[in-house]
Motif scaffolding. Structure first.
Motif, PDB file in Angstrom:
ATOM      1  N   ILE A  60      36.079   3.695 -32.127  1.00 15.35           N
ATOM      2  CA  ILE A  60      36.274   3.988 -33.559  1.00 15.35           C
ATOM      3  C   ILE A  60      35.198   4.957 -34.037  1.00 15.35           C
ATOM      4  CG2 ILE A  60      36.254   2.982 -35.892  1.00 15.35           C
ATOM      5  CD1 ILE A  60      37.565   0.478 -34.669  1.00 15.35           C
ATOM      6  N   ALA A  61      33.952   4.714 -33.589  1.00 13.02           N
ATOM      7  CA  ALA A  61      32.851   5.606 -33.984  1.00 13.02           C
ATOM      8  C   ALA A  61      33.147   7.041 -33.551  1.00 13.02           C
ATOM      9  CB  ALA A  61      31.531   5.118 -33.391  1.00 13.02           C
ATOM     10  N   ILE A  62      33.662   7.196 -32.342  1.00  8.81           N
ATOM     11  CA  ILE A  62      33.951   8.551 -31.832  1.00  8.81           C
ATOM     12  C   ILE A  62      35.068   9.203 -32.652  1.00  8.81           C
ATOM     13  CG2 ILE A  62      34.916   9.781 -29.821  1.00  8.81           C
ATOM     14  CD1 ILE A  62      33.067   7.975 -28.091  1.00  8.81           C
ATOM     15  N   ASP A  63      36.070   8.427 -33.043  1.00  8.77           N
ATOM     16  CA  ASP A  63      37.124   8.958 -33.929  1.00  8.77           C
ATOM     17  C   ASP A  63      36.536   9.428 -35.255  1.00  8.77           C
ATOM     18  OD1 ASP A  63      39.053   8.373 -32.118  1.00  8.77           O
ATOM     19  OD2 ASP A  63      39.812   6.580 -33.157  1.00  8.77           O
ATOM     20  N   LYS A  64      35.644   8.613 -35.822  1.00 12.76           N
ATOM     21  CA  LYS A  64      35.070   8.970 -37.132  1.00 12.76           C
ATOM     22  C   LYS A  64      34.156  10.185 -37.002  1.00 12.76           C
ATOM     23  CE  LYS A  64      37.172   5.575 -39.067  1.00 12.76           C
ATOM     24  NZ  LYS A  64      38.326   5.792 -39.961  1.00 12.76           N
ATOM     25  N   LEU A  65      33.444  10.279 -35.879  1.00 13.12           N
ATOM     26  CA  LEU A  65      32.614  11.466 -35.654  1.00 13.12           C
ATOM     27  C   LEU A  65      33.491  12.715 -35.599  1.00 13.12           C
ATOM     28  CD1 LEU A  65      30.077  10.028 -33.044  1.00 13.12           C
ATOM     29  CD2 LEU A  65      29.549  10.788 -35.376  1.00 13.12           C
ATOM     30  N   ALA A  66      34.649  12.598 -34.943  1.00  8.57           N
ATOM     31  CA  ALA A  66      35.571  13.738 -34.887  1.00  8.57           C
ATOM     32  C   ALA A  66      36.014  14.115 -36.300  1.00  8.57           C
ATOM     33  CB  ALA A  66      36.778  13.390 -34.018  1.00  8.57           C
ATOM     34  N   VAL A  79      34.392  13.994 -38.980  1.00 12.35           N
ATOM     35  CA  VAL A  79      33.364  14.764 -39.695  1.00 12.35           C
ATOM     36  C   VAL A  79      32.908  15.981 -38.893  1.00 12.35           C
ATOM     37  CG1 VAL A  79      32.593  12.727 -40.981  1.00 12.35           C
ATOM     38  CG2 VAL A  79      31.420  13.352 -38.845  1.00 12.35           C
ATOM     39  N   GLY A  80      33.698  16.329 -37.864  1.00 17.18           N
ATOM     40  CA  GLY A  80      33.447  17.565 -37.135  1.00 17.18           C
ATOM     41  C   GLY A  80      32.383  17.486 -36.054  1.00 17.18           C
ATOM     42  N   LEU A  81      32.111  16.281 -35.545  1.00 14.79           N
ATOM     43  CA  LEU A  81      31.103  16.152 -34.480  1.00 14.79           C
ATOM     44  C   LEU A  81      31.784  15.756 -33.163  1.00 14.79           C
ATOM     45  CD1 LEU A  81      28.272  14.299 -36.454  1.00 14.79           C
ATOM     46  CD2 LEU A  81      28.297  16.698 -35.740  1.00 14.79           C
ATOM     47  N   PRO A  82      31.378  16.400 -32.056  1.00 20.63           N
ATOM     48  CA  PRO A  82      32.001  16.123 -30.758  1.00 20.63           C
ATOM     49  C   PRO A  82      31.577  14.759 -30.208  1.00 20.63           C
ATOM     50  CG  PRO A  82      30.191  17.660 -30.488  1.00 20.63           C
ATOM     51  CD  PRO A  82      30.331  17.432 -31.967  1.00 20.63           C
ATOM     52  N   PRO A  83      32.351  14.225 -29.241  1.00 21.98           N
ATOM     53  CA  PRO A  83      32.090  12.883 -28.706  1.00 21.98           C
ATOM     54  C   PRO A  83      30.676  12.724 -28.131  1.00 21.98           C
ATOM     55  CG  PRO A  83      34.139  13.764 -27.784  1.00 21.98           C
ATOM     56  CD  PRO A  83      33.563  14.821 -28.657  1.00 21.98           C
ATOM     57  N   GLU A  84      30.114  13.821 -27.580  1.00 19.48           N
ATOM     58  CA  GLU A  84      28.761  13.721 -26.997  1.00 19.48           C
ATOM     59  C   GLU A  84      27.737  13.265 -28.032  1.00 19.48           C
ATOM     60  OE1 GLU A  84      31.358  16.092 -26.365  1.00 19.48           O
ATOM     61  OE2 GLU A  84      29.927  17.742 -26.611  1.00 19.48           O
ATOM     62  N   THR A  85      28.018  13.521 -29.305  1.00 18.70           N
ATOM     63  CA  THR A  85      27.076  13.135 -30.366  1.00 18.70           C
ATOM     64  C   THR A  85      26.841  11.628 -30.363  1.00 18.70           C
ATOM     65  OG1 THR A  85      28.225  14.826 -31.653  1.00 18.70           O
ATOM     66  CG2 THR A  85      26.561  13.563 -32.807  1.00 18.70           C
ATOM     67  N   ALA A  86      27.841  10.881 -29.905  1.00 16.38           N
ATOM     68  CA  ALA A  86      27.794   9.420 -29.987  1.00 16.38           C
ATOM     69  C   ALA A  86      26.543   8.821 -29.354  1.00 16.38           C
ATOM     70  CB  ALA A  86      29.040   8.821 -29.327  1.00 16.38           C
ATOM     71  N   ASP A  87      26.068   9.454 -28.268  1.00 18.11           N
ATOM     72  CA  ASP A  87      24.943   8.867 -27.539  1.00 18.11           C
ATOM     73  C   ASP A  87      23.593   9.484 -27.884  1.00 18.11           C
ATOM     74  OD1 ASP A  87      26.507   6.963 -26.033  1.00 18.11           O
ATOM     75  OD2 ASP A  87      27.355   8.714 -25.025  1.00 18.11           O
ATOM     76  N   LEU A  88      23.575  10.399 -28.849  1.00 19.20           N
ATOM     77  CA  LEU A  88      22.290  10.956 -29.291  1.00 19.20           C
ATOM     78  C   LEU A  88      21.556   9.923 -30.151  1.00 19.20           C
ATOM     79  CD1 LEU A  88      23.357  14.586 -30.350  1.00 19.20           C
ATOM     80  CD2 LEU A  88      22.296  13.847 -28.184  1.00 19.20           C
ATOM     81  N   MET A  89      20.235  10.092 -30.248  1.00 15.90           N
ATOM     82  CA  MET A  89      19.453   9.273 -31.168  1.00 15.90           C
ATOM     83  C   MET A  89      19.272  10.064 -32.474  1.00 15.90           C
ATOM     84  SD  MET A  89      19.011   6.517 -29.496  1.00 15.90           S
ATOM     85  CE  MET A  89      17.779   5.561 -30.401  1.00 15.90           C
ATOM     86  N   PRO A  90      19.114   9.365 -33.607  1.00 22.06           N
ATOM     87  CA  PRO A  90      18.972  10.082 -34.887  1.00 22.06           C
ATOM     88  C   PRO A  90      17.914  11.182 -34.866  1.00 22.06           C
ATOM     89  CG  PRO A  90      19.351   7.780 -35.312  1.00 22.06           C
ATOM     90  CD  PRO A  90      19.216   7.918 -33.802  1.00 22.06           C
ATOM     91  N   PHE A 123      19.607   4.288 -38.838  1.00 22.62           N
ATOM     92  CA  PHE A 123      18.670   3.405 -38.124  1.00 22.62           C
ATOM     93  C   PHE A 123      18.107   4.195 -36.939  1.00 22.62           C
ATOM     94  CE2 PHE A 123      21.854   0.485 -39.960  1.00 22.62           C
ATOM     95  CZ  PHE A 123      21.022  -0.272 -40.763  1.00 22.62           C
ATOM     96  N   ASP A 124      16.797   4.480 -36.981  1.00 26.21           N
ATOM     97  CA  ASP A 124      16.171   5.348 -35.974  1.00 26.21           C
ATOM     98  C   ASP A 124      16.294   4.828 -34.554  1.00 26.21           C
ATOM     99  OD1 ASP A 124      15.278   7.080 -37.886  1.00 26.21           O
ATOM    100  OD2 ASP A 124      13.361   6.046 -38.166  1.00 26.21           O
ATOM    101  N   SER A 125      16.344   3.497 -34.410  1.00 33.51           N
ATOM    102  CA  SER A 125      16.286   2.918 -33.067  1.00 33.51           C
ATOM    103  C   SER A 125      17.670   2.740 -32.446  1.00 33.51           C
ATOM    104  CB  SER A 125      15.582   1.565 -33.118  1.00 33.51           C
ATOM    105  OG  SER A 125      16.302   0.708 -33.975  1.00 33.51           O
ATOM    106  N   LEU A 126      18.715   3.117 -33.188  1.00 26.79           N
ATOM    107  CA  LEU A 126      20.075   2.943 -32.666  1.00 26.79           C
ATOM    108  C   LEU A 126      20.715   4.301 -32.394  1.00 26.79           C
ATOM    109  CD1 LEU A 126      21.538   0.216 -35.088  1.00 26.79           C
ATOM    110  CD2 LEU A 126      20.476  -0.116 -32.839  1.00 26.79           C
ATOM    111  N   PRO A 127      21.459   4.425 -31.277  1.00 27.99           N
ATOM    112  CA  PRO A 127      22.170   5.679 -31.046  1.00 27.99           C
ATOM    113  C   PRO A 127      23.217   5.908 -32.136  1.00 27.99           C
ATOM    114  CG  PRO A 127      22.898   4.006 -29.478  1.00 27.99           C
ATOM    115  CD  PRO A 127      21.738   3.432 -30.243  1.00 27.99           C
ATOM    116  N   VAL A 128      23.670   7.151 -32.211  1.00 24.85           N
ATOM    117  CA  VAL A 128      24.596   7.546 -33.275  1.00 24.85           C
ATOM    118  C   VAL A 128      25.795   6.609 -33.366  1.00 24.85           C
ATOM    119  CG1 VAL A 128      26.299   9.336 -33.841  1.00 24.85           C
ATOM    120  CG2 VAL A 128      23.895   9.957 -33.450  1.00 24.85           C
ATOM    121  N   TRP A 129      26.413   6.279 -32.252  1.00 25.06           N
ATOM    122  CA  TRP A 129      27.664   5.501 -32.360  1.00 25.06           C
ATOM    123  C   TRP A 129      27.399   4.112 -32.915  1.00 25.06           C
ATOM    124  CZ3 TRP A 129      29.161   0.918 -30.153  1.00 25.06           C
ATOM    125  CH2 TRP A 129      28.446   0.455 -29.050  1.00 25.06           C
ATOM    126  N   ARG A 130      26.226   3.543 -32.589  1.00 22.24           N
ATOM    127  CA  ARG A 130      25.926   2.211 -33.139  1.00 22.24           C
ATOM    128  C   ARG A 130      25.615   2.292 -34.639  1.00 22.24           C
ATOM    129  NH1 ARG A 130      25.796  -2.061 -29.727  1.00 22.24           N
ATOM    130  NH2 ARG A 130      25.457  -1.625 -27.514  1.00 22.24           N
TER     131      ARG A 130
END
Ligand SMILES: Nc1ncnc2c1ncn2[C@@H]1O[C@H](COP(=O)(O)OP(=O)(O)O)[C@@H](O)[C@H]1O
Ligand SMILES: [Mg+2]
Length: 233
Positions: free
Chosen positions: A112-118, A120-131, A87-94
């Protein structure tokens, strides 16, 4: 776990699926291969109830998948869409926690999103990026994190490596294989990438002319005449 029996589907005069029989056992990873436009995505959509087949039925744990059982089935499955489909309008964690949104406070869903990102090898900062800020490989990983967010027992992958360079593609294959194993999940992966099949599949089925024309263990695929003919075009 999932049994597909005689699924047929036409669009107008064009018959795409002409009686597909296929099954996936618990903990098994099935790859469905076939040329572009042969109905692989349509087959997945039939299982998910997004396309209504003209004939045939789908059994889940030996019971027909119908309007009554579909909600429970959907609750326990995860899907990585072709092209990630974030979803383009939602940040990664959402995006990752999308299915959890009505079930828990945002702070817990984000954790939970941050755990799942970890995973798949993505750091916590990824959570707040936009697609829009993600590379193709990162977007696939985020799509994968979303697919496993709710610890599904069945995971579908539609062309998981399409559009990635060979190195990224093999990384995604390795992740898929490890995640499916760790979760003890059943998987159906649609692909035309034979390197993926070898890496993630226990069994491989070839869809051609609306039917499954080969179905066998990946370990024995090199001896299969139908697969050889397919690969040689
Ligand atoms: N909703 C639809 N309406 C009409 N035709 C469709 C629809 N969905 C898929 N098709 C057609 O069905 C065929 C198989 O499509 P698809 O399953 O996407 O192929 P692929 O094997 O590449 O995933 C294609 O010819 C496609 O144009
Ligand atoms: Mg497709």
């Amino acid at each position: 776990m999932i049994r597909i029996e005689g699924i047929a589907k036409s669009f107008g005069p064009k018959q795409v699926l002409a009686g597909v029989d296929l099954q996936v056992d618990r903990g098994e990873s099935l790859c469905v291969i076939g040329q572009s436009g042969t109905g692989k995505s349509v087959l997945l959509k039939c299982i998910l109830g997004l396309v209504r087949p003209d004939a045939g039925r789908i059994l889940w744990n030996d019971r027909p998948l119908d309007a009554r059982s579909m909600p429970a089935f959907l609750q326990g499955f995860g899907m990585l869409f072709q092209g990630a489909a974030l979803f383009d309008s939602l940040p990664v964690w959402r995006n990752v926690a999308f299915r959890l949104r009505d079930r828990m406070p945002a702070s817990r869903a984000r954790g939970i999103a941050i755990d799942k990102l970890a995973r798949v090898g993505l750091p916590p900062e990824t959570a707040d990026l936009m697609p829009a800020e993600l590379s193709g490989g990162m977007a696939k990983r985020v799509g994968l994190a979303r697919a496993i967010c709710d610890d599904p027992g069945v995971i579908f992958f539609d062309e998981p490596t399409t559009g990635l360079d060979p190195i990224r593609a093999r990384e995604i294959d390795a992740l898929i294989r490890d995640i499916v194993r760790d979760q003890g999940a059943s998987a159906i992966a649609i692909t035309h990438d034979m390197a993926s099949v070898r890496k993630i599949g226990d069994r491989v089925a070839l869809l051609q002319g609306g039917r499954i024309v080969h179905d066998g263990p990946v370990a024995e695929m090199d001896g299969a005449a139908a697969l050889r003919a397919f690969l040689q075009g």
